[in-house]
Design a protein around this motif. Structure first.
Motif, PDB file in Angstrom:
ATOM      1  N   ILE A   1       0.829  -1.202   0.000  1.00 15.88           N
ATOM      2  CA  ILE A   1       0.000   0.000   0.000  1.00 15.88           C
ATOM      3  C   ILE A   1       0.862   1.249   0.000  1.00 15.88           C
ATOM      4  CG2 ILE A   1      -1.684   1.333   1.331  1.00 15.88           C
ATOM      5  CD1 ILE A   1      -2.660  -1.389   2.466  1.00 15.88           C
ATOM      6  N   VAL A   2       0.534   2.162  -0.924  1.00 14.31           N
ATOM      7  CA  VAL A   2       1.193   3.456  -0.931  1.00 14.31           C
ATOM      8  C   VAL A   2       0.350   4.482  -0.176  1.00 14.31           C
ATOM      9  CG1 VAL A   2       1.966   5.379  -2.385  1.00 14.31           C
ATOM     10  CG2 VAL A   2       2.400   3.014  -3.098  1.00 14.31           C
ATOM     11  N   LYS A   3      -0.948   4.490  -0.477  1.00 11.29           N
ATOM     12  CA  LYS A   3      -1.834   5.493   0.139  1.00 11.29           C
ATOM     13  C   LYS A   3      -3.248   4.955   0.180  1.00 11.29           C
ATOM     14  CE  LYS A   3      -3.455  10.278  -0.423  1.00 11.29           C
ATOM     15  NZ  LYS A   3      -3.222  10.673   0.977  1.00 11.29           N
ATOM     16  N   ILE A   4      -3.979   5.360   1.225  1.00 16.23           N
ATOM     17  CA  ILE A   4      -5.398   5.033   1.346  1.00 16.23           C
ATOM     18  C   ILE A   4      -6.189   6.322   1.394  1.00 16.23           C
ATOM     19  CG2 ILE A   4      -7.180   3.875   2.681  1.00 16.23           C
ATOM     20  CD1 ILE A   4      -5.074   2.036   3.823  1.00 16.23           C
ATOM     21  N   ASN A   5      -7.157   6.450   0.498  1.00 15.17           N
ATOM     22  CA  ASN A   5      -8.052   7.604   0.542  1.00 15.17           C
ATOM     23  C   ASN A   5      -9.210   7.305   1.494  1.00 15.17           C
ATOM     24  OD1 ASN A   5      -6.626   9.404  -1.006  1.00 15.17           O
ATOM     25  ND2 ASN A   5      -7.764   9.005  -2.883  1.00 15.17           N
TER      26      ASN A   5
ATOM     27  N   SER B   1      -9.318  10.582   4.288  1.00 13.78           N
ATOM     28  CA  SER B   1      -7.981  10.519   4.855  1.00 13.78           C
ATOM     29  C   SER B   1      -7.728  11.692   5.802  1.00 13.78           C
ATOM     30  CB  SER B   1      -6.932  10.498   3.748  1.00 13.78           C
ATOM     31  OG  SER B   1      -7.067  11.645   2.925  1.00 13.78           O
TER      32      SER B   1
ATOM     33  N   ASN C   1      -4.370   6.237  10.576  1.00 13.63           N
ATOM     34  CA  ASN C   1      -3.677   6.217   9.290  1.00 13.63           C
ATOM     35  C   ASN C   1      -2.327   5.495   9.378  1.00 13.63           C
ATOM     36  OD1 ASN C   1      -5.711   7.610   7.902  1.00 13.63           O
ATOM     37  ND2 ASN C   1      -4.867   9.595   8.486  1.00 13.63           N
TER      38      ASN C   1
ATOM     39  N   ASN D   1      -3.182   1.902   9.076  1.00 10.51           N
ATOM     40  CA  ASN D   1      -4.063   1.544   7.949  1.00 10.51           C
ATOM     41  C   ASN D   1      -5.321   0.824   8.430  1.00 10.51           C
ATOM     42  OD1 ASN D   1      -2.306   2.649   6.069  1.00 10.51           O
ATOM     43  ND2 ASN D   1      -1.270   0.699   5.668  1.00 10.51           N
TER      44      ASN D   1
ATOM     45  N   ILE E   1      -7.561   2.295  -2.266  1.00 12.56           N
ATOM     46  CA  ILE E   1      -6.131   2.057  -2.022  1.00 12.56           C
ATOM     47  C   ILE E   1      -5.330   2.189  -3.311  1.00 12.56           C
ATOM     48  CG2 ILE E   1      -4.443   0.314  -1.331  1.00 12.56           C
ATOM     49  CD1 ILE E   1      -6.529  -0.760   0.628  1.00 12.56           C
ATOM     50  N   ARG E   2      -4.199   2.871  -3.178  1.00 12.05           N
ATOM     51  CA  ARG E   2      -3.232   2.925  -4.266  1.00 12.05           C
ATOM     52  C   ARG E   2      -2.082   1.976  -3.918  1.00 12.05           C
ATOM     53  NH1 ARG E   2       0.971   7.738  -5.438  1.00 12.05           N
ATOM     54  NH2 ARG E   2       2.217   6.647  -6.985  1.00 12.05           N
TER      55      ARG E   2
ATOM     56  N   ARG F   1       1.659   0.037  -4.666  1.00  9.08           N
ATOM     57  CA  ARG F   1       2.972   0.391  -5.208  1.00  9.08           C
ATOM     58  C   ARG F   1       3.008   0.090  -6.705  1.00  9.08           C
ATOM     59  NH1 ARG F   1       4.799  -2.233  -0.335  1.00  9.08           N
ATOM     60  NH2 ARG F   1       5.364  -0.660   1.191  1.00  9.08           N
TER      61      ARG F   1
ATOM     62  N   PHE G   1      -6.202   4.599  -7.859  1.00 12.44           N
ATOM     63  CA  PHE G   1      -6.791   4.008  -6.660  1.00 12.44           C
ATOM     64  C   PHE G   1      -7.817   2.939  -7.056  1.00 12.44           C
ATOM     65  CE2 PHE G   1      -5.209   6.559  -3.142  1.00 12.44           C
ATOM     66  CZ  PHE G   1      -4.663   7.631  -3.818  1.00 12.44           C
TER      67      PHE G   1
END
Length: 121
Positions: A28-32, A53, A73, A76, A99-100, A102, A107
């Motif tokens: 996981i890079v980022k979660i909105n 987020s 955050n 996660n 989720i974005r 790697r 997303f």
């Protein structure tokens, strides 16, 4: 791969409380936005609560004042504190996260496997 794992469901009497948790793991890079949905037998899945987020929240009218959504955050993880439960809250509760991963720039929505909440005497 990305995985969402829920926990915290169970059987509770009317007026009781449960705290649901949903942890996301993987590349996981980022979660909105993250959210909780529920589906009762014979009914469509419906949104219960959502959180961005940045911490902005939204609730279904039927749970306002009784349920609280929050997130960590760093871990996660998204939580749903359910209070003053009524039989109509009985359903399978699912979490969803945008989720974005790697090596991607977009997303994708991921869903947990669901956790049963039963409100009954």
């Amino acid at each position: 791969q990305v995985q969402l794992v829920e926990s915290g469901g169970g059987l509770v009497q009317p007026g009781g409380s449960l705290r649901l948790s949903c942890a996301a793991s993987g590349n996981i890079v980022k979660i909105n936005a993250m959210g909780w949905y529920r589906q009762a037998p014979g009914k469509q899945r419906e949104l219960v609560a959502a959180i961005t987020s940045g911490g902005s929240t939204d609730y279904a009218d039927s749970v306002k004042g009784r349920f609280t959504i929050s997130r960590d955050n760093a871990m996660n993880t998204v939580y749903l504190q359910t209070n003053s439960l009524i039989p109509e809250d009985t359903a399978v509760y699912y979490c969803k996260a945008e989720i974005r991963r790697r090596s991607t720039w977009y997303f994708t929505d991921y869903w947990g496997q669901g956790t049963q909440v039963t409100v009954s005497t």
